[in-house]
Design an enzyme around this catalytic site. Structure first.
Site, short mmCIF file in Angstrom:
data_model
loop_
_atom_site.label_atom_id
_atom_site.label_comp_id
_atom_site.label_asym_id
_atom_site.label_seq_id
_atom_site.Cartn_x
_atom_site.Cartn_y
_atom_site.Cartn_z
CG ASP A 18 -2.07 0.95 1.10
OD1 ASP A 18 -2.37 1.38 -0.03
OD2 ASP A 18 -2.67 1.29 2.13
CG HIS A 35 -0.30 2.19 -9.38
ND1 HIS A 35 -0.49 1.82 -8.07
CD2 HIS A 35 -1.40 2.91 -9.73
CE1 HIS A 35 -1.67 2.27 -7.66
NE2 HIS A 35 -2.23 2.95 -8.64
CG LEU A 129 9.49 -16.77 -3.83
CD1 LEU A 129 9.52 -16.77 -2.31
CD2 LEU A 129 9.73 -15.35 -4.35
C1 FPP Z 1 -1.94 0.28 -3.30
O1 FPP Z 1 -1.53 1.62 -3.34
C2 FPP Z 1 -1.43 -0.45 -4.44
C3 FPP Z 1 -2.18 -0.99 -5.43
C4 FPP Z 1 -3.66 -0.92 -5.50
C5 FPP Z 1 -1.57 -1.68 -6.54
C6 FPP Z 1 -0.37 -2.49 -6.17
C7 FPP Z 1 0.24 -2.92 -7.42
C8 FPP Z 1 1.56 -2.89 -7.66
C9 FPP Z 1 2.61 -2.54 -6.70
C10 FPP Z 1 1.98 -3.32 -8.99
C11 FPP Z 1 1.93 -4.80 -8.99
C12 FPP Z 1 2.31 -5.30 -10.27
C13 FPP Z 1 2.39 -6.63 -10.56
C14 FPP Z 1 2.89 -7.02 -11.87
C15 FPP Z 1 1.99 -7.70 -9.61
P1 FPP Z 1 -2.63 2.74 -3.37
O2 FPP Z 1 -2.84 3.14 -4.77
O3 FPP Z 1 -3.84 2.28 -2.64
O4 FPP Z 1 -1.88 3.87 -2.57
P2 FPP Z 1 -2.53 4.95 -1.61
O5 FPP Z 1 -3.11 4.21 -0.44
O6 FPP Z 1 -1.36 5.79 -1.22
O7 FPP Z 1 -3.54 5.69 -2.43
#
Ligand code: FPP
Length: 242
Positions: A18, A35, A129
């Site tokens: 997050d 992201h 893994l």
């Molecule tokens: C939460 O941050 C994150 C997500 C909803 C997406 C997580 C995805 C990735 C890290 C990319 C993964 C990629 C692959 C290929 C598996 P948020 O947007 O909720 O952040 P915020 O709480 O600060 O708004």
């Protein structure tokens, strides 16, 4: 695979990644940049877990609730997922990572499902893994799907209601191949599970850090593992020395 020098290593670590949006906002960038940077952090985390000899890593990449984000962001995340798989697959194979998609496959695009199936098939015999990618995943939705599965077995006369137990519920979950997570790490500081691994988290240790996911580095992963190593897990029992 190099074994960790850390003692008391968790076999299964799950991560709620997050804070991508906040990471971007603090830099006056659009959310998608967070992201994109999140993928870089994920690559580091996968390599680190693999090098430490952790057996299973489960990452929360896209929840069933994430469809409610602005269409532009949803499209970006789907595209990012697709491209990341295309770009990283060879290296993941080389590193002996076994990829498994956990989540509801029924509503995913044909394209995404195909790349996913390929990734699963091509890495199925890898011995390093296990990387569970939770995509279109929701813990309650997973339990509904498992319940339907068991109900169908009962309806077909293959399972008696009185024989429903923790073991066959486990078997009906998306995570049936993995042990329960020993440690759940959440970045971004929020103190909640957000519908992640609700059944499997029954006795997991939870570690929350304020670090935003794109900033999460090997050092931070190591700190989480060290904190875990000092926890006393009692599984509902009394302390050993009492
Ligand atoms: C939460 O941050 C994150 C997500 C909803 C997406 C997580 C995805 C990735 C890290 C990319 C993964 C990629 C692959 C290929 C598996 P948020 O947007 O909720 O952040 P915020 O709480 O600060 O708004």
């Amino acid at each position: 695979m190099r074994k960790s020098e850390l003692s008391n290593l968790p076999a299964h670590v799950a991560i709620i990644m997050d804070g991508n949006g906040r990471w971007a906002r603090r830099r006056a960038m659009p959310r998608f940049m967070g992201h994109r940077q999140g993928v870089a952090a994920l690559k580091k985390a996968v390599r680190y877990a693999s090098n430490q000899g952790i057996e299973t890593l489960t990452v929360y990449a896209f929840s069933t609730e994430n469809w409610q984000r602005p269409q532009e962001e949803v499209d970006f995340l789907l595209d990012l997922m697709y491209k990341t798989f295309v770009q990283e697959i060879e290296e993941l194979i080389e590193e002996q990572v076994r990829i498994i998609l956990i989540g509801d496959r029924t509503s995913l695009s044909h394209e995404l499902l195909e790349i996913w199936t390929q990734a699963e098939e091509r890495t199925a015999n890898n011995t390093g893994l296990t990387l569970n990618v939770a995509f279109n995943y929701g813990g309650r939705q997973e339990l509904v799907a498992a319940t339907k599965n068991l109900a169908e077995q009962v309806a077909r006369g293959e399972l008696a209601p009185e024989d429903i137990n923790e073991e066959n519920i486990n078997t009906a979950l998306y995570t049936w191949r993995s042990p329960d997570p020993d440690l759940i790490i959440r970045t971004g500081g929020e103190l909640r599970l957000s519908n992640f691994l609700l059944w499997q988290a029954a006795y997991s240790e939870i570690y929350v850090t304020d670090i935003l996911w794109p900033d999460f580095k090997e050092r931070d992963f190591s700190e989480a593992l060290q904190a875990y190593a000092h926890r006393e897990r009692r599984f509902g029992q009394v302390p050993v020395k009492e």
